[in-house]
Write an enzyme that holds these catalytic residues in place. Structure first.
Site, PDB file in Angstrom:
ATOM      1  N   ARG A 173     -46.252 -52.300-113.448  1.00 51.46           N
ATOM      2  CA  ARG A 173     -45.470 -52.165-114.668  1.00 51.46           C
ATOM      3  C   ARG A 173     -45.093 -53.541-115.221  1.00 51.46           C
ATOM      4  O   ARG A 173     -45.112 -54.542-114.509  1.00 51.46           O
ATOM      5  CB  ARG A 173     -44.194 -51.369-114.375  1.00 51.46           C
ATOM      6  CG  ARG A 173     -44.417 -50.000-113.772  1.00 51.46           C
ATOM      7  CD  ARG A 173     -43.114 -49.429-113.241  1.00 51.46           C
ATOM      8  NE  ARG A 173     -42.531 -50.285-112.205  1.00 51.46           N
ATOM      9  CZ  ARG A 173     -41.377 -50.040-111.579  1.00 51.46           C
ATOM     10  NH1 ARG A 173     -40.689 -48.934-111.886  1.00 51.46           N
ATOM     11  NH2 ARG A 173     -40.926 -50.860-110.655  1.00 51.46           N
ATOM     12  N   ARG A 228     -52.287 -49.083-104.519  1.00 50.72           N
ATOM     13  CA  ARG A 228     -53.019 -48.957-105.778  1.00 50.72           C
ATOM     14  C   ARG A 228     -53.618 -50.300-106.200  1.00 50.72           C
ATOM     15  O   ARG A 228     -54.748 -50.355-106.702  1.00 50.72           O
ATOM     16  CB  ARG A 228     -52.062 -48.435-106.862  1.00 50.72           C
ATOM     17  CG  ARG A 228     -52.766 -48.004-108.135  1.00 50.72           C
ATOM     18  CD  ARG A 228     -51.877 -47.151-109.018  1.00 50.72           C
ATOM     19  NE  ARG A 228     -50.689 -47.877-109.487  1.00 50.72           N
ATOM     20  CZ  ARG A 228     -49.457 -47.645-109.064  1.00 50.72           C
ATOM     21  NH1 ARG A 228     -49.244 -46.715-108.138  1.00 50.72           N
ATOM     22  NH2 ARG A 228     -48.448 -48.329-109.540  1.00 50.72           N
ATOM     23  N   ASP A 286     -58.945 -71.294-105.810  1.00 49.55           N
ATOM     24  CA  ASP A 286     -58.007 -71.250-106.939  1.00 49.55           C
ATOM     25  C   ASP A 286     -58.347 -70.097-107.889  1.00 49.55           C
ATOM     26  O   ASP A 286     -57.457 -69.385-108.378  1.00 49.55           O
ATOM     27  CB  ASP A 286     -58.044 -72.576-107.701  1.00 49.55           C
ATOM     28  CG  ASP A 286     -57.481 -73.723-106.874  1.00 49.55           C
ATOM     29  OD1 ASP A 286     -56.824 -73.442-105.856  1.00 49.55           O
ATOM     30  OD2 ASP A 286     -57.706 -74.884-107.249  1.00 49.55           O
ATOM     31  N   HIS A 297     -62.469 -75.300-102.788  1.00 57.26           N
ATOM     32  CA  HIS A 297     -61.114 -75.017-103.256  1.00 57.26           C
ATOM     33  C   HIS A 297     -61.097 -74.474-104.684  1.00 57.26           C
ATOM     34  O   HIS A 297     -60.169 -73.735-105.044  1.00 57.26           O
ATOM     35  CB  HIS A 297     -60.270 -76.295-103.176  1.00 57.26           C
ATOM     36  CG  HIS A 297     -59.957 -76.701-101.767  1.00 57.26           C
ATOM     37  ND1 HIS A 297     -58.994 -76.080-101.011  1.00 57.26           N
ATOM     38  CD2 HIS A 297     -60.503 -77.646-100.961  1.00 57.26           C
ATOM     39  CE1 HIS A 297     -58.940 -76.631 -99.808  1.00 57.26           C
ATOM     40  NE2 HIS A 297     -59.854 -77.592 -99.751  1.00 57.26           N
ATOM     41  N   ASN A 312     -62.080 -70.680 -98.758  1.00 59.19           N
ATOM     42  CA  ASN A 312     -61.970 -72.075 -99.183  1.00 59.19           C
ATOM     43  C   ASN A 312     -63.013 -72.950 -98.497  1.00 59.19           C
ATOM     44  O   ASN A 312     -63.663 -73.783 -99.126  1.00 59.19           O
ATOM     45  CB  ASN A 312     -60.571 -72.604 -98.871  1.00 59.19           C
ATOM     46  CG  ASN A 312     -59.648 -72.531-100.064  1.00 59.19           C
ATOM     47  OD1 ASN A 312     -60.089 -72.441-101.205  1.00 59.19           O
ATOM     48  ND2 ASN A 312     -58.359 -72.547 -99.813  1.00 59.19           N
ATOM     49  N   GLU A 366     -51.379 -69.015-100.349  1.00 59.86           N
ATOM     50  CA  GLU A 366     -52.016 -67.770-100.775  1.00 59.86           C
ATOM     51  C   GLU A 366     -51.072 -66.577-100.645  1.00 59.86           C
ATOM     52  O   GLU A 366     -51.505 -65.434-100.666  1.00 59.86           O
ATOM     53  CB  GLU A 366     -53.291 -67.527 -99.960  1.00 59.86           C
ATOM     54  CG  GLU A 366     -53.074 -67.258 -98.480  1.00 59.86           C
ATOM     55  CD  GLU A 366     -53.043 -68.523 -97.650  1.00 59.86           C
ATOM     56  OE1 GLU A 366     -53.293 -68.440 -96.436  1.00 59.86           O
ATOM     57  OE2 GLU A 366     -52.769 -69.600 -98.214  1.00 59.86           O
ATOM     58  N   ASP A 401     -50.348 -61.433 -98.597  1.00 62.67           N
ATOM     59  CA  ASP A 401     -51.082 -62.636 -98.202  1.00 62.67           C
ATOM     60  C   ASP A 401     -52.580 -62.312 -98.214  1.00 62.67           C
ATOM     61  O   ASP A 401     -53.020 -61.335 -97.609  1.00 62.67           O
ATOM     62  CB  ASP A 401     -50.650 -63.080 -96.802  1.00 62.67           C
ATOM     63  CG  ASP A 401     -51.330 -64.367 -96.375  1.00 62.67           C
ATOM     64  OD1 ASP A 401     -50.750 -65.440 -96.600  1.00 62.67           O
ATOM     65  OD2 ASP A 401     -52.434 -64.295 -95.814  1.00 62.67           O
TER      66      ASP A 401
END
Length: 524
Positions: free
Chosen positions: A433, A464, A418, A414, A409, A444, A401
């Site tokens: 991968r 990572r 996006d 917005h 926002n 989100e 999240d």
């Protein structure tokens, strides 16, 4: 010489006893009866006190009260207003016998039947508000929900009008009985509507199953049928229905164009095959004519009597041979050209079918980020979980999240939000991968499926991704912004359902949020 009389003292210099003696002296001098009122008047005159206004007579006060009572009743909605007008007329004309008669009737008709006191005067503000709310609910809100039942609509509107003027026990009891009956009818209609909806859903599901079974090659329709089946299998939601309808309309329009092109290409290929067969027949016919002519030349050679006749036959043989050779070469060229056209048509068909398949898969993608949506995630999870159980391999999920996304926002708009979501998906895909799958879980929140990965390796992979986000800043209006996320990682237990696995990952993610954000927490 007589002594002059001393002037009377001024009222301000006289004490009450002197004023009282002077008052009695003047009463005697003026020959006024020593009544309390006469004494008070003389006393006030000597003391210089203004006379008090005359007290109203008891009779005038009673008339004023009775007039006020009649006026209040006449302004009250309902049948008691008529009694108020009768009382007001009797008070104006002084007809107290008529006033008494009307008041007695009012008492017999209303007060003795325990009519609420509010019916005889102005209602309380809360009561008026409740009456107005009930009237509007019956007149407007309820009819809008009963559009398919004109009789119930008319009854609701009639009760809404009656509520505004209803007063008295009998009217309210009548309304209560009508309201009870209306509620019963509405409940029955709601149950009938729910049953009809369930029957329609079952019928629609059977229709979809039947269509899927009848199609020989239905790969281009799998996405649409799967999306609709998934939609009707759960609780119906207006927004989900609108989104699915809009998405399917776009895909169906595009597929309609592609299918039209595919039909044209297939028709062209069919025509080319017919032409190819016709040309093969023409070549065969030409070859047959050539062989017949050779037979005729053989007979002429046998009948030839000299060398000149033989030379003439030989020239015709050579000429026909050259003609047959030219026809054969031309037929070969036409066949090669038709073969190339058939190959081109086949390639075009494969391209159009691939586009149709892509259009079908679009209904499983999130239109904003290009990641999978919930439907696509469910399909991939079902496939990967079955493979993990079959091969006894680990399967992990990571629920992440974005941190402070609402602030982003609110601050930048917005569109910036996006763009940040798309940037996150790109970094995740570039870092992980190709077999790892990312899906938008909602708002989100994103869920990453990591097949054949231990929980420690999955947590390291998420760390990572966090490091890559610090290297690749999100740019908005040439302003660098650091995007971070909190993540919960969970290892799927043997035969664990998707909902249970997601719940464990969700708890770990919130633990990461509460621990300071921009963290990765492994679920228990």
């Amino acid at each position: 010489m007589s002594t002059p009389t001393a002037p009377a003292s001024s009222p301000a210099a006289m004490n009450p006893a002197e004023i009282a003696r002077e008052a009695f002296r003047r009463l005697a001098t003026r020959r006024i009866a020593p009544t309390p009122d006469a004494y008070r008047a003389i006393y006030d005159e000597i003391a210089g006190t203004p006379p008090a206004p005359p007290a109203p007579s008891p009779e005038s006060g009673a008339v004023e009260v009775l007039n006020g009572f009649a006026k209040r009743l006449s302004e009250t909605p309902g049948e008691v207003s008529e009694y108020g007008r009768r009382l007001a007329r009797a008070a104006r004309t002084g007809d107290w016998n008529g006033y008494t008669q009307a008041l007695t009737q009012l008492q017999d008709r209303h007060l003795r039947r325990n009519t609420p006191v509010m019916a005889l005067g102005a209602e309380e503000p809360d009561t008026r508000l409740l009456r107005e709310m009930l009237a509007r609910s019956l007149s407007f809100a309820l009819p809008s929900l009963l559009s398919g039942s004109p009789a119930l609509v008319a009854e609701a509107e009639s009760m809404g009008a009656a509520v505004k003027t209803a007063h008295g026990e009998s009217e309210l009891q009548d309304l209560a009985a009508r309201l009870k009956q209306l509620c019963f009818q509405v409940e029955l209609r709601g149950q009938d509507g729910a049953e009809e909806q369930q029957l329609l859903l079952r019928l629609f599901k059977l229709l979809l199953d039947n269509v899927s079974g009848l199609l020989d090659d239905d790969s281009w329709m799998r996405g649409q049928i799967a999306a609709v089946q998934d939609l009707i299998s759960g609780p119906l939601d207006a927004r989900a229905l609108e989104d699915a309808t809009r998405s399917l309309k776009d895909v169906i329009i595009k597929q309609g164009h592609l299918k039209h092109g595919l039909a044209d290409v297939k028709s062209t290929m069919k025509n080319m095959m017919m032409t190819f067969i016709d040309r093969l027949g023409s070549a065969a016919a030409a070859s047959s004519d050539y062989h017949e002519k050779l037979g005729g030349f053989s007979e002429r050679i046998g009948r030839a009597g000299n060398i000149d006749e033989l030379n003439a036959v030989l020239e015709e043989v050579l000429r026909e041979t050259r003609h047959a050779q030219d026809e054969a070469l031309a037929a070969r060229d036409r066949m090669l050209a038709a073969h190339r056209e058939v190959q081109d048509a086949e390639q075009r068909i494969r391209e159009l079918e691939a586009e149709l398949q892509h259009m079908s898969e679009l209904v499983r993608e999130d239109q904003l980020t290009g990641s999978l949506n919930r439907r696509g995630l469910d399909d991939v999870f079902e496939r990967e979980s079955a493979r993990a159980d079959r091969r006894n391999m680990p399967l992990c999920v990571a629920l992440l999240d974005l941190d402070n996304f609402k602030k982003l926002n609110d601050t930048y708009g917005h569109l910036a939000g996006d763009a940040a979501l798309k940037h996150l998906v790109k970094v995740v895909r570039d870092t992980l991968r190709s077999m790892d799958v990312i899906a938008r879980f909602g708002g989100e929140e994103f869920l990453i499926l990591l097949p054949e990965t231990t929980v420690d390796a999955a947590a390291a992979a998420m760390v990572r991704v966090q490091r890559e986000l610090t290297k690749h800043f999100f740019l908005h209006d040439n302003e660098k912004m650091l995007i971070t996320f909190s993540c919960g990682v969970a290892l799927r237990l043997p035969n664990e359902e998707q909902a249970s696995l997601m719940a464990r990952a969700d708890r770990a993610m919130y633990q990461a949020k509460n621990s300071g954000k921009n963290r990765v927490v492994i679920a228990d």
